[in-house]
Design an enzyme around this catalytic site. Structure first.
Site, PDB file in Angstrom:
ATOM      1  CG  HIS A 158     -34.127  25.112 -11.217  1.00  0.00           C
ATOM      2  ND1 HIS A 158     -34.613  24.950  -9.916  1.00  0.00           N
ATOM      3  CD2 HIS A 158     -34.381  26.309 -11.576  1.00  0.00           C
ATOM      4  CE1 HIS A 158     -34.922  26.246  -9.431  1.00  0.00           C
ATOM      5  NE2 HIS A 158     -34.710  26.987 -10.524  1.00  0.00           N
ATOM      6  CD  GLU A 159     -32.672  27.838 -14.758  1.00  0.00           C
ATOM      7  OE1 GLU A 159     -33.644  28.593 -15.082  1.00  0.00           O
ATOM      8  OE2 GLU A 159     -32.229  27.982 -13.575  1.00  0.00           O
TER       9      GLU A 159
ATOM     10  CB  CYS B 243     -35.751  29.329  -7.540  1.00  0.00           C
ATOM     11  SG  CYS B 243     -36.446  30.021  -8.917  1.00  0.00           S
ATOM     12  CG  LEU B 244     -31.801  33.564  -9.232  1.00  0.00           C
ATOM     13  CD1 LEU B 244     -31.204  34.267 -10.652  1.00  0.00           C
ATOM     14  CD2 LEU B 244     -30.913  34.054  -7.961  1.00  0.00           C
TER      15      LEU B 244
ATOM     16  N   GLY C  18     -28.403  29.834 -13.289  1.00  0.00           N
ATOM     17  CA  GLY C  18     -29.241  29.776 -14.376  1.00  0.00           C
ATOM     18  C   GLY C  18     -30.260  30.533 -14.132  1.00  0.00           C
TER      19      GLY C  18
ATOM     20  CD  GLN D  28     -35.952  31.801 -13.093  1.00  0.00           C
ATOM     21  OE1 GLN D  28     -35.159  31.521 -13.810  1.00  0.00           O
ATOM     22  NE2 GLN D  28     -35.761  32.235 -11.795  1.00  0.00           N
TER      23      GLN D  28
ATOM     24  CG  HIS E 277     -37.994  28.420 -14.047  1.00  0.00           C
ATOM     25  ND1 HIS E 277     -38.679  29.013 -13.274  1.00  0.00           N
ATOM     26  CD2 HIS E 277     -36.728  28.243 -13.530  1.00  0.00           C
ATOM     27  CE1 HIS E 277     -38.243  29.356 -12.133  1.00  0.00           C
ATOM     28  NE2 HIS E 277     -36.874  28.877 -12.220  1.00  0.00           N
TER      29      HIS E 277
END
Length: 178
Positions: A146-147, A104-105, A56, A61, A150
């Site tokens: 999670h997304e 997480c990226l 995701g 991000q 963000h």
């Protein structure tokens, strides 16, 4: 049957923003322009997510403070969920609370046991303005929450407390990308 391009195949990989970048810690604004730039943003999100081996990715991000995220994420039964949501709202997060490993990226190489509800429902629209409702359980439910976090200016580290949070933040300070 019409051939559809692979998501992200027309996109360009953009640099990921990392923990501490102000764009990750501020709420994103709603999308109001549903033109070709939005479609390009979604393609870029997919391309960047795939390059980074993620499941995701939210627009902030990659430095774009708009309410958009993409996903290509399995659930706990290994069913693949693929899509995007514009102006998403987390309308349900319920069921049992599960502490599971989360990464997480924007915090590459790190993960921590993070509590999330087992079930989540997100409503929003597509790049074409068509309403969507996405429900997920298990790992995919975790991804949806999670997304959405963000886009509210939160990273999963913000959900941690005590020793778990201290360990993750210490590891982040020591990481090569920090």
């Amino acid at each position: 049957m019409r051939n559809r391009p692979i998501p992200g195949s027309a996109g360009r990989v953009r640099p990921l923003r990392l923990l501490g970048d102000p764009v990750l810690h501020a709420p994103c604004g709603p999308v109001t322009d549903f033109g070709p730039q939005l479609a390009r943003l979604v393609d870029d999100l997919f391309a960047t997510m795939y390059r980074a081996s993620g499941v995701g990715l939210a627009a902030n991000q990659i430095g774009v403070p708009l309410q958009v995220f993409v996903y290509d994420c399995p659930d706990d039964e290994d069913v693949r969920h693929l899509g995007h949501v514009v102006n998403p709202r987390l309308v349900e997060a319920d069921g049992v609370t599960v502490r599971g490993p989360e990464g997480c990226l924007s915090l590459p190489g790190l993960e921590a046991g993070t509590e999330r509800f087992d079930h989540a429902v997100v409503e929003g629209v597509t790049v074409d303005g068509v309403p969507v409702r996405i429900a997920g359980t298990g790992f995919f439910g975790r991804c949806l929450q999670h997304e959405c976090d963000h886009l509210e200016g939160l990273v999963y580290a913000d959900r941690l407390t005590g020793l778990r949070r201290a360990r993750l933040l210490r590891a982040a300070r020591r990481a090569s990308w920090s």
